[in-house]
Design an enzyme around this catalytic site. Structure first.
Site, PDB file in Angstrom:
ATOM      1  N   GLU B  56       0.811  -1.217   0.000  1.00 47.15           N
ATOM      2  CA  GLU B  56       0.000   0.000   0.000  1.00 47.15           C
ATOM      3  C   GLU B  56       0.844   1.266   0.000  1.00 47.15           C
ATOM      4  OE1 GLU B  56      -0.600  -2.595   1.885  1.00 47.15           O
ATOM      5  OE2 GLU B  56      -2.693  -3.223   1.588  1.00 47.15           O
ATOM      6  N   PHE B 118     -11.706  -7.836  13.673  1.00 42.78           N
ATOM      7  CA  PHE B 118     -10.605  -8.253  12.805  1.00 42.78           C
ATOM      8  C   PHE B 118     -10.267  -7.131  11.814  1.00 42.78           C
ATOM      9  CE2 PHE B 118      -9.163 -10.399   8.834  1.00 42.78           C
ATOM     10  CZ  PHE B 118      -7.912 -10.778   9.315  1.00 42.78           C
ATOM     11  N   GLN B 119      -9.007  -6.793  11.737  1.00 42.15           N
ATOM     12  CA  GLN B 119      -8.503  -5.744  10.849  1.00 42.15           C
ATOM     13  C   GLN B 119      -9.159  -4.392  11.104  1.00 42.15           C
ATOM     14  OE1 GLN B 119      -8.335  -7.292   6.782  1.00 42.15           O
ATOM     15  NE2 GLN B 119      -6.289  -8.076   7.262  1.00 42.15           N
ATOM     16  N   LYS B 168     -17.726  -0.822   6.123  1.00 44.43           N
ATOM     17  CA  LYS B 168     -18.090  -1.768   5.061  1.00 44.43           C
ATOM     18  C   LYS B 168     -19.582  -1.735   4.732  1.00 44.43           C
ATOM     19  CE  LYS B 168     -17.121  -6.542   3.654  1.00 44.43           C
ATOM     20  NZ  LYS B 168     -16.502  -7.821   4.075  1.00 44.43           N
ATOM     21  N   MET B 481      24.071   8.925   1.982  1.00 42.66           N
ATOM     22  CA  MET B 481      23.975  10.212   2.652  1.00 42.66           C
ATOM     23  C   MET B 481      24.290  10.087   4.149  1.00 42.66           C
ATOM     24  SD  MET B 481      23.645  13.336   2.280  1.00 42.66           S
ATOM     25  CE  MET B 481      22.698  14.076   0.948  1.00 42.66           C
TER      26      MET B 481
HETATM   27  C1  LIG Z   1      12.272   5.769   5.292  1.00 42.09           C
HETATM   28  C2  LIG Z   1      13.583   6.398   5.600  1.00 42.09           C
HETATM   29  N1  LIG Z   1      14.434   5.809   6.471  1.00 42.09           N
HETATM   30  C3  LIG Z   1      15.626   6.373   6.745  1.00 42.09           C
HETATM   31  C4  LIG Z   1      15.998   7.552   6.181  1.00 42.09           C
HETATM   32  C5  LIG Z   1      17.339   8.194   6.509  1.00 42.09           C
HETATM   33  N2  LIG Z   1      18.188   8.304   5.324  1.00 42.09           N
HETATM   34  C6  LIG Z   1      18.290   9.438   4.606  1.00 42.09           C
HETATM   35  S1  LIG Z   1      19.295   9.290   3.278  1.00 42.09           S
HETATM   36  C7  LIG Z   1      19.630   7.693   3.672  1.00 42.09           C
HETATM   37  C8  LIG Z   1      20.569   6.881   2.831  1.00 42.09           C
HETATM   38  C9  LIG Z   1      20.038   6.603   1.496  1.00 42.09           C
HETATM   39  O1  LIG Z   1      20.866   5.655   0.903  1.00 42.09           O
HETATM   40  P1  LIG Z   1      20.669   5.216  -0.600  1.00 42.09           P
HETATM   41  O2  LIG Z   1      19.258   4.913  -0.872  1.00 42.09           O
HETATM   42  O3  LIG Z   1      21.641   4.150  -0.922  1.00 42.09           O
HETATM   43  O4  LIG Z   1      21.012   6.556  -1.410  1.00 42.09           O
HETATM   44  P2  LIG Z   1      22.397   7.373  -1.492  1.00 42.09           P
HETATM   45  O5  LIG Z   1      22.411   8.349  -0.350  1.00 42.09           O
HETATM   46  O6  LIG Z   1      23.511   6.377  -1.399  1.00 42.09           O
HETATM   47  O7  LIG Z   1      22.322   8.059  -2.797  1.00 42.09           O
HETATM   48  C10 LIG Z   1      18.957   7.297   4.828  1.00 42.09           C
HETATM   49  C11 LIG Z   1      19.080   5.975   5.465  1.00 42.09           C
HETATM   50  C12 LIG Z   1      15.075   8.141   5.292  1.00 42.09           C
HETATM   51  N3  LIG Z   1      15.312   9.319   4.694  1.00 42.09           N
HETATM   52  N4  LIG Z   1      13.894   7.548   5.013  1.00 42.09           N
END
Ligand SMILES: Cc1ncc(C[n+]2csc(CCOP(=O)(O)OP(=O)(O)O)c2C)c(N)n1
Lengths: 97, 571
Positions: B56, B118-119, B168, B481
């Protein structure tokens, strides 16, 4: 400077209204010192009073955010008049702490 | 219950209402509580397209991508309980980025509500903080008014997500179909009328300013004011810079477009914002990614803040002049009132800082002289090779910032990225939605290896829909990042950011999309050519330098004018 503010909200009484109002307060990491709800003179419109302590800029933003909720007809605030204090929790809180 | 002639089921009424609202596609996933609506959908046949996602969260991000690409409202459908809770992240994302989405969630029958059936999940309460409006319908008489309000609220004023939680029994109950498109509500005034006195004041300040800057945000795109924004900055000679969410409103190479504001934005606008004497901010909310520490932001400038949402005024920064109104309307009035100006010396300062950034950051980012591929270089090449009006979606992280910096965006709504919430997993499903909205445009999803794996299951949605989406995954083996922050601010202690990845090419190929991997700079051109010319969806894995960083950078809490051009600790 922090003040105690009395916020008044007139809103359409839908299920979930109170949560919609109060989550805006808790999102700002504020607690509500007092809260009352009444049916207003207009049928279907609830009149909510709440008291929060915060800064003037925060209360202005909060009231604008309240006002923009779809159900809210009007929201406004005043610095809580001193005489309201006698019935309030503020004094009792002071006694406890 | 007596059946009157001309009555239809609530579920059938919903289908007709969606049709009245101009909805041609919905994104969703079925389950117990929503089955009557899926049955109606089935019987509605080709009049309504349903995109079956694999989670979803994918459905709401797809609906967001649809809305962001087209300007129309995205619609998604889920079942009760877990189906609806899986939408929460997307709702929060749509709320943060003002995206018009209507979610129809199933709910247990009215007589079961509150019984821990349920749900059953309290979706009304859970979604309240992340919706512009939500409502639970337990009686069929309330159904049609609620739907028309939902669409009206989602799309008008500052747009946002709306949830209609459907017990529902409502889907089975009979109702007379008397749907009326909503044109107004007594307690909701979505578009404030701007004060002409304030607009004259703003024009006067612009005319008298020596070092003006214009900042713009997504509000310009949402109000369709890109053209007017261009006319205003051209006439008044305003150097202009965008938030992440506003990118693409002004072509990248427009001489007054100084690029992006904020943490990984461009050097010149960040540096010179501290010298500006006037800031005209249009359709933006001074997010902390833009201002860093607000108490040090644009200290020497008067601030004019134009936004449709008055609650944004004075929330972060005290504006000297706050104008509540639609960007298009305000910009139109301003164009007439401002005097032609050039500000040649002021612009020369921008050129100088642009050269600094080019010399110290951009040239090396784009050149790939070593053995490893750099993301920035690939992104710039993609933007040169792909059709000019390609819709680009991104995930979150380094590749997102590199895309914002190096993909040359020229057409409004060309970039679809998660700004306010920064939701990993957004980019792939958003691309599905964008392709659905704009079947004639090329859609390119630029993803990190981390974010791709957050919603990798949506590859199968692409296959089932035969959606022609071109996918690039930048595989640096890290949550890049976060790794960058660990390098800069946690003495290179890489806590849980190294990723063991599958063989992406095998995985995606097995799922049914032709796939390729490139890992050396000499393969970039052929890799891009292959992706561009591949028939239908294609997947390109780009193995990149694990040590690549995004600069310039405003370190957390620092004034934006103290932006780093490189890692100052390593010098
Ligand atoms: C749902 C979620 N969980 C954690 C984060 C924290 N976060 C921000 S950037 C990042 C790393 C992203 O890594 P990747 O997808 O490999 O992209 P890159 O930075 O290497 O381009 C994380 C874990 C986030 N923004 N969103």
């Amino acid at each position: 400077m922090e003040n105690s503010y009395l916020v008044t909200v007139y809103a359409r009484d839908n299920i979930g209204l109170l949560l919609r109002i109060t989550q805006l307060v808790s999102r700002k990491n504020l607690s509500i010192d007092r809260l009352t709800l009444h049916e207003s003179a207009m049928p279907g419109v609830t009149w909510i009073n709440l008291v929060v302590r915060t800064e003037s800029q925060t209360i202005k933003t909060l009231v604008k955010q309240l006002e923009k909720q779809i159900e809210v007809l009007q929201a406004f605030h005043v610095v809580e008049p001193a005489w309201v204090g006698f019935s309030g929790t503020q004094k009792s809180k002071q006694l406890i702490s | 219950m007596t059946t009157e002639p001309n009555q239809i089921s609530g579920a059938d009424a919903i289908m007709l209402a969606l049709q009245s609202e101009g909805v041609e596609t919905v994104f969703g996933y079925p389950g117990g509580a929503i089955m009557p609506l899926y049955d109606a959908l089935f019987r509605f046949g080709t009049r309504m397209k349903h995109v079956l996602v694999r989670h979803e969260q994918g459905s709401i991000h797809a609906a967001q991508g649809f809305a962001r690409a087209s300007g129309k409202t995205g619609v998604c459908i889920s079942t009760s309980g877990p189906g609806a809770t899986n939408l929460l992240t997307g709702l929060a994302d749509a709320y943060a980025d003002s995206t018009p989405v209507v979610c129809l969630t199933g709910q247990v029958s009215a007589h079961l509500i509150g019984s821990d059936a349920f749900q059953e999940a309290d979706i009304l309460s859970m979604t309240t903080p992340v919706t512009k409006w939500n409502t639970r319908i337990t009686q069929v008489k309330d159904l049609l008014p609620a739907l028309s309000h939902a669409f009206y609220i989602a799309r008008t004023g500052r747009p946002g997500p709306v949830v209609v939680d459907l017990a529902k029994n409502v889907l089975f109950a009979l109702v007379t179909y008397d749907y009326k498109i909503c044109t107004g509500m007594p307690s909701y005034h979505p578009v404030p009328v701007p004060d002409p006195k304030k607009i004259r004041q703003a024009a006067d300040w612009i005319n008298r300013s020596k070092r003006p800057m214009l900042f713009w945000g997504q509000g310009v795109l949402l109000s369709g004011a890109s053209n007017e924004l261009g006319l205003l900055i051209d006439k008044a000679g305003l150097p202009a810079a965008s938030t992440l969410m506003g990118l693409s409103a002004i072509p990248a190479d427009h001489p007054l477009n100084m690029g992006m504001l904020g943490m990984h934005g461009n050097y010149a606008p960040n540096l010179l914002s501290a010298k500006a004497d006037l800031i005209v901010a249009v359709g933006m909310r001074f997010s902390d990614r833009v201002t860093s520490n607000p108490s040090t932001f644009v200290k020497n400038a008067r601030i004019i803040h134009i936004d449709i949402d008055a609650s944004e005024h004075d929330k972060v920064l005290q504006a000297h002049l706050a104008i509540a109104g639609d960007a298009l309307e305000v910009l139109k009035s301003l164009i007439d009132l401002v005097e032609p100006a050039m500000h040649a010396e002021w612009l020369a300062e921008f050129r100088k800082q642009q050269e600094v950034e080019t010399g110290r950051v951009i040239q090396s980012d784009l050149s790939c002289t070593g053995e490893q591929i750099l993301m920035g270089a690939v992104i710039r090449k993609l933007s040169e090779r792909f059709p000019a009006d390609t819709i680009v979606t991104t995930d979150i992280g380094q590749h997102q910032m590199k895309t914002a910096r190096y993909y040359k965006l020229n057409y409004p709504r060309q970039l679809i990225t998660s700004g306010g919430l920064g939701t990993m997993g957004f980019g792939l499903p958003a691309a599905i939605g964008a392709k659905t909205a704009c079947p004639d445009k090329t859609v390119l999803a630029l993803l990190g290896d981390g974010g791709f794996q957050m919603n990798i299951q949506e590859i199968m949605t692409i296959v089932q829909e035969n959606a022609d989406v071109k996918i690039v995954v930048f595989n640096n083996g890290y949550l890049g990042m976060v790794r960058q922050w660990q390098e800069l601010f946690f003495e290179s202690r890489y806590a849980s950011t190294g990723l063991m990845n599958p063989d992406f090419v095998k995985v995606v190929d097995a799922m049914g999309i032709p796939s390729r991997r490139i890992s050396s700079p000499s393969e970039i051109d052929t890799g891009i050519e292959w992706l561009l010319t591949s028939d239908g969806p294609g997947f390109l894995e780009v193995v990149t330098d694990p040590a690549e960083n995004v600069f310039p950078m405003v370190p957390p809490g620092a004034p934006v004018s103290e932006m780093w051009l490189e890692n100052v600790n390593s010098k």
